[in-house]
Design an enzyme around this catalytic site. Structure first.
Site, short mmCIF file in Angstrom:
data_model
loop_
_atom_site.label_atom_id
_atom_site.label_comp_id
_atom_site.label_asym_id
_atom_site.label_seq_id
_atom_site.Cartn_x
_atom_site.Cartn_y
_atom_site.Cartn_z
N GLU A 41 0.86 -1.19 0.00
CA GLU A 41 0.00 0.00 0.00
C GLU A 41 0.89 1.23 0.00
OE1 GLU A 41 -2.33 -3.28 1.60
OE2 GLU A 41 -0.60 -2.36 2.55
N TYR B 76 7.58 2.31 -7.62
CA TYR B 76 6.87 1.04 -7.72
C TYR B 76 6.39 0.78 -9.14
CZ TYR B 76 6.91 1.44 -2.63
OH TYR B 76 7.30 1.58 -1.32
#
Length: 153
Positions: free
Chosen positions: A110, A122
């Site tokens: 998350e 990411y």
């Protein structure tokens, strides 16, 4: 002329004795930092708890669980003074390699939508958004959602 010789980066298991330095980095890097107790609990239950040291200083750390074919990164942090030097990317690759070695087929995490630098890291590593957790993170004024990102390994 003198040269500065840096030690080789060292990857190692996080230890209880590292927690004072880890907590200090956490407080400098995050709006809502983890406590020493949270880190201690992660060590106690056996989560993957790795750190990267350069010149005997902790520059990055990561906490991850691996179970039932899935890995979940709970915390990946680079000390503020060491950001933008590739340590976050190295830590992410290190955690993904451990997940692969432990037979995970996918990895999740998350991230705050406001953390655009982390999101870029990411996405560059191949993570895709797979969901949103509403009001997941404490924020200065209320709560902030979490983007759920995932990658097949």
């Amino acid at each position: 002329m003198s040269a500065v010789i840096q030690d080789q980066p060292i990857w190692r298991q996080m230890l209880e004795t590292d927690l004072p330095q880890i907590v200090l980095i956490e407080q400098q890097a995050h709006l809502t930092p983890w406590s020493a107790g949270i880190f201690s609990d992660c060590l106690r239950v056996g989560y993957v708890s790795r750190l990267l040291q350069v010149d005997q200083q902790i520059v990055a750390y990561g906490i991850m669980s691996v179970a039932a074919g899935e890995a979940h990164i709970f915390n990946l942090c680079v000390a503020p003074e060491n950001q933008r030097q590739g340590y976050g990317r190295q830590m992410l690759k290190h955690l993904m390699q451990i997940a692969i070695e432990r037979k995970a087929q996918s990895i999740f995490l998350e991230v705050r939508p406001s953390n655009q630098k982390a999101i870029a890291l990411y996405r560059d590593a191949g993570f895709d958004e797979v969901g949103v957790r509403k009001n997941y993170y404490p924020a200065k004024k209320g709560r902030e959602d979490a983007l759920i990102l995932a990658k097949e390994l």
